[in-house]
Design a protein around this motif. Structure first.
Motif, PDB file in Angstrom:
ATOM      1  N   GLU A 438       0.997  -0.724  -0.144  1.00 16.97           N
ATOM      2  CA  GLU A 438      -0.035  -0.331  -0.293  1.00 16.97           C
ATOM      3  C   GLU A 438       0.751   0.662   0.103  1.00 16.97           C
ATOM      4  O   GLU A 438       1.805   1.306   0.912  1.00 16.97           O
ATOM      5  N   VAL A 439       0.595   2.285  -0.956  1.00 19.87           N
ATOM      6  CA  VAL A 439       1.559   3.021  -0.725  1.00 19.87           C
ATOM      7  C   VAL A 439       0.526   4.311  -1.335  1.00 19.87           C
ATOM      8  O   VAL A 439      -0.505   4.968  -1.649  1.00 19.87           O
ATOM      9  N   PHE A 440       1.024   5.602  -0.260  1.00 19.82           N
ATOM     10  CA  PHE A 440       0.711   7.027  -0.018  1.00 19.82           C
ATOM     11  C   PHE A 440       1.647   7.629  -0.500  1.00 19.82           C
ATOM     12  O   PHE A 440       2.486   7.970  -0.106  1.00 19.82           O
ATOM     13  N   TYR A 441       1.207   8.526  -0.647  1.00 17.46           N
ATOM     14  CA  TYR A 441       2.231   9.885  -2.032  1.00 17.46           C
ATOM     15  C   TYR A 441       1.666  11.199  -1.356  1.00 17.46           C
ATOM     16  O   TYR A 441       0.560  11.511  -2.431  1.00 17.46           O
ATOM     17  N   MET A 455       4.015   5.474 -11.057  1.00 11.39           N
ATOM     18  CA  MET A 455       3.351   4.260  -9.947  1.00 11.39           C
ATOM     19  C   MET A 455       2.006   4.045  -9.882  1.00 11.39           C
ATOM     20  O   MET A 455       1.709   2.435  -9.913  1.00 11.39           O
ATOM     21  N   LEU A 456       0.754   4.986 -10.903  1.00  7.31           N
ATOM     22  CA  LEU A 456      -0.338   4.127 -11.684  1.00  7.31           C
ATOM     23  C   LEU A 456       0.270   3.010 -12.590  1.00  7.31           C
ATOM     24  O   LEU A 456      -0.750   2.156 -12.557  1.00  7.31           O
ATOM     25  N   HIS A 462       0.888  -4.958 -11.121  1.00  6.10           N
ATOM     26  CA  HIS A 462       0.281  -5.698 -10.372  1.00  6.10           C
ATOM     27  C   HIS A 462      -0.616  -5.388  -9.549  1.00  6.10           C
ATOM     28  O   HIS A 462      -0.759  -4.286  -8.952  1.00  6.10           O
ATOM     29  N   PRO A 463      -1.624  -6.468  -9.309  1.00  5.76           N
ATOM     30  CA  PRO A 463      -3.212  -6.162  -8.897  1.00  5.76           C
ATOM     31  C   PRO A 463      -2.967  -6.067  -7.354  1.00  5.76           C
ATOM     32  O   PRO A 463      -3.191  -6.504  -6.499  1.00  5.76           O
ATOM     33  N   TRP A 464      -1.150  -6.455  -6.416  1.00  7.99           N
ATOM     34  CA  TRP A 464      -1.054  -6.740  -5.061  1.00  7.99           C
ATOM     35  C   TRP A 464      -0.823  -4.990  -4.668  1.00  7.99           C
ATOM     36  O   TRP A 464      -0.794  -5.105  -3.125  1.00  7.99           O
ATOM     37  N   LEU A 465      -0.517  -4.727  -5.514  1.00  6.01           N
ATOM     38  CA  LEU A 465      -0.038  -2.936  -5.205  1.00  6.01           C
ATOM     39  C   LEU A 465      -1.137  -2.461  -5.405  1.00  6.01           C
ATOM     40  O   LEU A 465      -2.122  -1.888  -6.082  1.00  6.01           O
ATOM     41  N   SER A 466      -1.428  -1.390  -4.437  1.00  3.33           N
ATOM     42  CA  SER A 466      -2.488   0.073  -3.944  1.00  3.33           C
ATOM     43  C   SER A 466      -1.850   1.058  -4.042  1.00  3.33           C
ATOM     44  O   SER A 466      -1.025   1.964  -3.291  1.00  3.33           O
ATOM     45  N   VAL A 467      -1.949   2.582  -5.268  1.00  4.80           N
ATOM     46  CA  VAL A 467      -1.736   3.348  -4.727  1.00  4.80           C
ATOM     47  C   VAL A 467      -2.467   4.873  -4.526  1.00  4.80           C
ATOM     48  O   VAL A 467      -3.515   4.454  -5.251  1.00  4.80           O
TER      49      VAL A 467
END
Length: 533
Positions: A438-441, A455-456, A462-467
């Motif tokens: 989980e990434v908070f930018y 990042m998007l 990668h479905p395991w990644l959330s930005v």
């Protein structure tokens, strides 16, 4: 001594034979004879010698701090025949890097011959011809090429139960000189350069930042004096990182002598034989750890790398994504950072995180934001172009991925702090892991989300990644509040990168929501100090 990072003009130190451009080799400074050292303070430090080494033979002009033993250099050096160092060899305090912290101490290299290579980088990569280096601009604004570090408040430490006698005396000394730290460090450097003028060329033209680093390094060492594991790791990093400055083992006695003289002068109300003996023992151990670390590192890696700029992408008016090609293989881990020096400001080093995981083509990328009075950052953003050659120090930092676990990762990146976060995401992907990330930018405006498209795209792949972008005028402060709205995070490892204020508030917020301190990762002030050297 040195940890994470002002300015004063120094005539004759910016260019020419005074050590200005690292494109032109300089004559190696001679080591001053023992007889040139002041001996008015007698032999109070005669007992100070490298740990585990035989005592040096006594001589009539023996310095209070005996010179460390000569370290045998490897038969084959990773770089071409070196020449005298024009490098910022810092005897315990590192040169001007985004140095944060008590300062990035300058560590000594393990061999007396380490210095600027005899070959010019232009002979390796078509670099521009050597240029005359302009004098540093006068400015009262602090340098902020790297995350700025607040000064350590001069407050007395709380007594620690079970602290060793030496630790008690050393912390007592630091508490005594804390309120007048600027005077102490200024006196130390003045004394060092008067007694050993040949060492002046090893330091940056601007000494204000250097003085601040020394204090922070001392505070760091004092804080961890009884924690062998932390202190040794910190000092080893310093020893390795300071090889790029040209520091040599024989510089340490001079630094120790002047350091203890400065402390005894300004802590005279509490200074006694026991206090001096404690500092002698501590400095002996500290210097030997750094010397040994530099000697070991010299067997496997160069003191620095030349790197040619191959791409310069100006993303905003003050942010550039810069890609370079090192002249030799450069081993590092995603999440780490390095120190960087430009040909326009020799001996001025700044820290920058790698913006990608290690690549098969060997290229390295950095996100650089030009800041007011930032010598290196402005040069890299507004002056550097493909074909220019810079220098890189060794990699450092512990904000890396633990691939032995599949624990989720909570990543907070503020501003250009998104660079190492992006590298971490790439690292996870390259290892074929499917852990949740989980990434908070965080950014102040939409315009400041200069790398959101990258990042998007990673999120789409990668479905395991959330930005999640967080845009607010006070984004660096609000980011910790935003993460509380998601979660739970108590089973995640947290990774933080950005301004010091954001990191501090984020650490507090993450602890409040149940993430243990040992699972919150970021490059601390101590680590930044070590890297700067």
């Amino acid at each position: 001594m040195d940890a994470p990072t002002t300015t004063s003009a120094d005539n004759g130190t910016s260019g020419g034979s005074g050590g200005g451009g690292w494109f032109t080799p300089r004559k190696k400074p001679e080591t001053p004879p023992d007889g040139d050292q002041e001996t008015s303070e007698g032999s109070r430090l005669a007992a100070m010698r490298p740990v585990g080494r035989p005592a040096p033979s006594e001589g009539p002009e023996e310095s209070r701090i005996p010179r460390p033993p000569q370290v045998t250099a490897p038969t084959e050096r990773p770089l071409a025949e070196p020449e005298p160092a024009h490098q910022a060899a810092r005897p315990v305090a590192a040169p001007g890097e985004p140095t944060q912290g008590l300062s990035r101490s300058g560590a000594a290299t393990s061999q007396a011959t380490q210095g600027t290579p005899a070959w010019s980088p232009s002979a390796v990569m078509h670099s521009p011809a050597a240029q005359t280096v302009p004098a540093p601009p006068a400015s009262d604004a602090p340098q902020r090429d790297a995350p700025p570090e607040p000064r350590v408040p001069p407050q007395r430490p709380t007594p620690v139960s079970g602290a060793s006698p030496d630790a008690v005396l050393i912390r007592r000394t630091m508490a005594e000189v804390g309120p007048i730290a600027d005077k102490v460090t200024s006196y130390f450097y003045a004394l060092l350069f008067v007694r050993h003028p040949d060492l002046r060329s090893l330091f940056p033209p601007a000494m204000d930042t250097q003085r601040d680093r020394l204090l922070k390094a001392l505070l760091t060492a004092a804080e961890h004096i009884d924690n062998t594991q932390v202190l040794v790791a910190y000092l080893q990093n310093l020893g390795r990182g300071h090889r790029k400055y040209g520091t040599r083992p024989e510089h340490y006695p001079a630094v120790g002598e002047c350091l203890i003289a400065a402390l005894s002068r300004y802590a005279d109300q509490i200074w006694d034989e026991a206090t001096e003996a404690a500092w002698v023992r501590a400095y002996t151990t500290i210097s030997q750890v750094m010397i040994d670390a530099a000697a070991a590192d010299e067997l496997v890696a160069p003191a620095w790398w030349y790197a040619e700029v191959v791409s310069h992408d100006l993303r905003t008016s003050d942010i550039a994504v810069i890609t370079v090609r090192p002249d030799q293989p450069y081993p590092f881990l995603a999440g780490q950072y390095t120190s960087l020096e430009t040909p326009w400001w020799p001996r001025i080093w700044r820290h920058y995180s790698f913006a990608s995981a290690p690549r098969s083509d060997g290229l390295l990328s950095f996100h650089v934001k030009a800041v007011p009075a930032g010598w290196v950052s402005n040069a890299m953003v507004h002056r550097a172009r493909p074909g220019d050659v810079i220098r890189l120090g060794p990699p450092a930092g512990t904000m890396t991925v633990d691939h032995t676990t599949d624990t989720g990762m909570l990543c907070l990146g503020g501003g250009t702090g998104i660079a190492p976060i992006k590298a971490l995401v790439e690292d996870v992907a390259e290892h074929g892991e499917r852990r949740p990330v989980e990434v908070f930018y965080g950014a102040r405006t939409d315009h400041d989300l200069y790398d959101i498209d990258t990042m998007l795209r990673l999120q789409q792949s990668h479905p395991w990644l959330s930005v999640r972008p967080v845009v607010d005028a006070q984004a660096h402060i609000q980011l910790p509040d935003v993460i509380r709205e998601y979660g739970p995070w108590h089973e995640y490892d947290a990774y933080l990168s950005g301004p010091p204020g954001m990191i501090r508030s984020s650490v507090d917020a993450l602890r409040d929501i149940g993430i243990p301190s040992d699972r919150i990762r970021h490059d601390s002030v101590e680590e930044l100090v070590a890297a700067s050297g």
